[in-house]
Design a protein around this motif. Sequence first.
Motif, PDB file in Angstrom:
ATOM      1  N   ILE A  14       0.844  -1.208   0.000  1.00 42.65           N
ATOM      2  CA  ILE A  14       0.000   0.000   0.000  1.00 42.65           C
ATOM      3  C   ILE A  14       0.870   1.245   0.000  1.00 42.65           C
ATOM      4  O   ILE A  14       0.608   2.214  -0.727  1.00 42.65           O
ATOM      5  CB  ILE A  14      -0.952  -0.013   1.209  1.00 42.65           C
ATOM      6  N   ARG A  15       1.937   1.244   0.811  1.00 41.93           N
ATOM      7  CA  ARG A  15       2.826   2.417   0.861  1.00 41.93           C
ATOM      8  C   ARG A  15       3.507   2.643  -0.483  1.00 41.93           C
ATOM      9  O   ARG A  15       3.722   3.776  -0.908  1.00 41.93           O
ATOM     10  CB  ARG A  15       3.877   2.234   1.966  1.00 41.93           C
ATOM     11  N   ARG A  16       3.848   1.565  -1.179  1.00 37.72           N
ATOM     12  CA  ARG A  16       4.470   1.718  -2.490  1.00 37.72           C
ATOM     13  C   ARG A  16       3.489   2.240  -3.516  1.00 37.72           C
ATOM     14  O   ARG A  16       3.852   2.983  -4.425  1.00 37.72           O
ATOM     15  CB  ARG A  16       5.049   0.379  -2.962  1.00 37.72           C
ATOM     16  N   ALA A  17       2.221   1.807  -3.386  1.00 37.98           N
ATOM     17  CA  ALA A  17       1.210   2.235  -4.367  1.00 37.98           C
ATOM     18  C   ALA A  17       0.828   3.701  -4.163  1.00 37.98           C
ATOM     19  O   ALA A  17       0.506   4.401  -5.129  1.00 37.98           O
ATOM     20  CB  ALA A  17      -0.021   1.349  -4.265  1.00 37.98           C
ATOM     21  N   LEU A  18       0.829   4.161  -2.899  1.00 30.82           N
ATOM     22  CA  LEU A  18       0.445   5.551  -2.625  1.00 30.82           C
ATOM     23  C   LEU A  18       1.566   6.500  -3.048  1.00 30.82           C
ATOM     24  O   LEU A  18       2.745   6.175  -2.949  1.00 30.82           O
ATOM     25  CB  LEU A  18       0.159   5.730  -1.131  1.00 30.82           C
ATOM     26  N   TRP A  19       1.169   7.660  -3.522  1.00 32.07           N
ATOM     27  CA  TRP A  19       2.139   8.670  -3.920  1.00 32.07           C
ATOM     28  C   TRP A  19       2.769   9.297  -2.681  1.00 32.07           C
ATOM     29  O   TRP A  19       2.091   9.489  -1.654  1.00 32.07           O
ATOM     30  CB  TRP A  19       1.474   9.754  -4.748  1.00 32.07           C
ATOM     31  N   PRO A  20       4.033   9.652  -2.715  1.00 27.93           N
ATOM     32  CA  PRO A  20       4.654  10.321  -1.562  1.00 27.93           C
ATOM     33  C   PRO A  20       4.061  11.706  -1.348  1.00 27.93           C
ATOM     34  O   PRO A  20       3.798  12.438  -2.298  1.00 27.93           O
ATOM     35  CB  PRO A  20       6.138  10.397  -1.959  1.00 27.93           C
ATOM     36  N   GLY A  21       3.847  12.050  -0.064  1.00 26.07           N
ATOM     37  CA  GLY A  21       3.287  13.363   0.259  1.00 26.07           C
ATOM     38  C   GLY A  21       1.814  13.495  -0.047  1.00 26.07           C
ATOM     39  O   GLY A  21       1.310  14.621  -0.172  1.00 26.07           O
ATOM     40  N   LEU A  22       1.092  12.362  -0.167  1.00 26.33           N
ATOM     41  CA  LEU A  22      -0.322  12.434  -0.516  1.00 26.33           C
ATOM     42  C   LEU A  22      -1.159  13.061   0.603  1.00 26.33           C
ATOM     43  O   LEU A  22      -2.279  13.524   0.357  1.00 26.33           O
ATOM     44  CB  LEU A  22      -0.843  11.031  -0.825  1.00 26.33           C
ATOM     45  N   TRP A  23      -0.617  13.101   1.806  1.00 26.95           N
ATOM     46  CA  TRP A  23      -1.366  13.705   2.914  1.00 26.95           C
ATOM     47  C   TRP A  23      -1.522  15.219   2.730  1.00 26.95           C
ATOM     48  O   TRP A  23      -2.458  15.819   3.265  1.00 26.95           O
ATOM     49  CB  TRP A  23      -0.635  13.424   4.246  1.00 26.95           C
ATOM     50  N   VAL A  24      -0.612  15.839   1.962  1.00 28.47           N
ATOM     51  CA  VAL A  24      -0.679  17.300   1.771  1.00 28.47           C
ATOM     52  C   VAL A  24      -1.963  17.709   1.041  1.00 28.47           C
ATOM     53  O   VAL A  24      -2.706  18.573   1.520  1.00 28.47           O
ATOM     54  CB  VAL A  24       0.573  17.804   1.034  1.00 28.47           C
ATOM     55  N   PRO A  25      -2.298  17.131  -0.147  1.00 22.07           N
ATOM     56  CA  PRO A  25      -3.568  17.519  -0.784  1.00 22.07           C
ATOM     57  C   PRO A  25      -4.788  17.156   0.039  1.00 22.07           C
ATOM     58  O   PRO A  25      -5.806  17.860  -0.014  1.00 22.07           O
ATOM     59  CB  PRO A  25      -3.540  16.765  -2.126  1.00 22.07           C
ATOM     60  N   VAL A  26      -4.722  16.066   0.824  1.00 22.02           N
ATOM     61  CA  VAL A  26      -5.857  15.702   1.677  1.00 22.02           C
ATOM     62  C   VAL A  26      -6.080  16.773   2.739  1.00 22.02           C
ATOM     63  O   VAL A  26      -7.220  17.199   2.989  1.00 22.02           O
ATOM     64  CB  VAL A  26      -5.620  14.314   2.321  1.00 22.02           C
ATOM     65  N   VAL A  27      -4.988  17.222   3.364  1.00 21.89           N
ATOM     66  CA  VAL A  27      -5.099  18.276   4.372  1.00 21.89           C
ATOM     67  C   VAL A  27      -5.615  19.565   3.735  1.00 21.89           C
ATOM     68  O   VAL A  27      -6.456  20.273   4.308  1.00 21.89           O
ATOM     69  CB  VAL A  27      -3.730  18.504   5.056  1.00 21.89           C
ATOM     70  N   ILE A  28      -5.113  19.890   2.538  1.00 21.92           N
ATOM     71  CA  ILE A  28      -5.577  21.098   1.843  1.00 21.92           C
ATOM     72  C   ILE A  28      -7.067  21.013   1.565  1.00 21.92           C
ATOM     73  O   ILE A  28      -7.810  21.989   1.765  1.00 21.92           O
ATOM     74  CB  ILE A  28      -4.781  21.294   0.540  1.00 21.92           C
ATOM     75  N   LEU A  29      -7.532  19.854   1.110  1.00 23.27           N
ATOM     76  CA  LEU A  29      -8.954  19.691   0.788  1.00 23.27           C
ATOM     77  C   LEU A  29      -9.817  19.827   2.036  1.00 23.27           C
ATOM     78  O   LEU A  29     -10.827  20.559   2.031  1.00 23.27           O
ATOM     79  CB  LEU A  29      -9.177  18.332   0.126  1.00 23.27           C
TER      80      LEU A  29
END
Length: 334
Positions: A14-29
């Motif tokens: 799962i960690r490999r499939a997820l893009w690095p830093g994906l938490w940033v757009p989630v927090v922005i949203l």
Amino acid sequence: MGSSPDIVSPSSRIRRALWPGLWVPVVILLAGSALSFSVAKRVSSQTEALAQQHYHLQHQALVHLVLEHLYRHGNDVSLLKVPLAKAMPQHLSLRIDTLERHTKKPLLQLGSIHAPLARQALRSELDIGGHRSMVTTMPDAQLLKAPAQNLRWLVLVSGMALTLLAFVLSLYLCWRNHQQRKLVQSHRKDLKTQSQKIANLNVEKVALRQALNDSENRSRDLINLSGNLIAELDEQGQIGYISALAADIFKQAPSDLDEKPFQQLVVQVDQRRFVECLEAARADQDITQADLALAADDSEQPVPVTLRLKALTDPVRGLVGFRLSAQIKTRPHD
């Protein structure tokens, strides 16, 4: 016991499939959405409060206008229709009732509204010369609610649009970062593969160099064991290489004979025959042979040999030199 390196846990996948830093757009949203709703609600409340204050001022202005005309025209309500009609704002209705007797019919009623807000109606009681009357104004939803709702939606849509724009941009940057990481990993794998190939080539190079050295030593031994004088000449007939047998014949080290014309090692009477042999090899592009004698040391007798010459050619430069073999017929006497 340690886990096998080939076994990958689901969390690692799962960690490999997820893009690095994906938490940033989630927090922005999430933060942008919450902030947009909060600001829209606050702006809507303030706008509605301002609309209420404006409505109160409009009511007071109409009451003052009614009071002024009634004082001026002696409580004649019929004369109020024209000035009130000019002063009436949109989305507002006005009604004047008498309090002298119980009746539901108003003395004057102006304005028509489609969505009346009965709870927001304002009433003012007038007493002019003993005549009591009630001025009632009722707002429409377009006057109080609509501006707040419109501004709320405007702020909300603008905030969400900016939030979505920032979300998409940050998501794109995460995707680019993910692609860059994949590219870096690919380059690292390629670099590791190339390093392994270079290491293998170095091993092969060492093996080939050893084989070349062995081949050179073997060729040199075979040349020395053959009992023939072997030499390589350039296109001018100068010595580029000569075998170790030259030391026995000419009493000189092979290195001392480098770049020396081989013709000088031939006895004077046979030098013309050697030159003709060179010319024949150059012209025929084949092995030529001649019997002649080599000039040994001054204290020694000439050494008769059977000389064989072969011209060396290059497709670009043409003639590049000669290979020479001299087979000794008789050894010089001690």
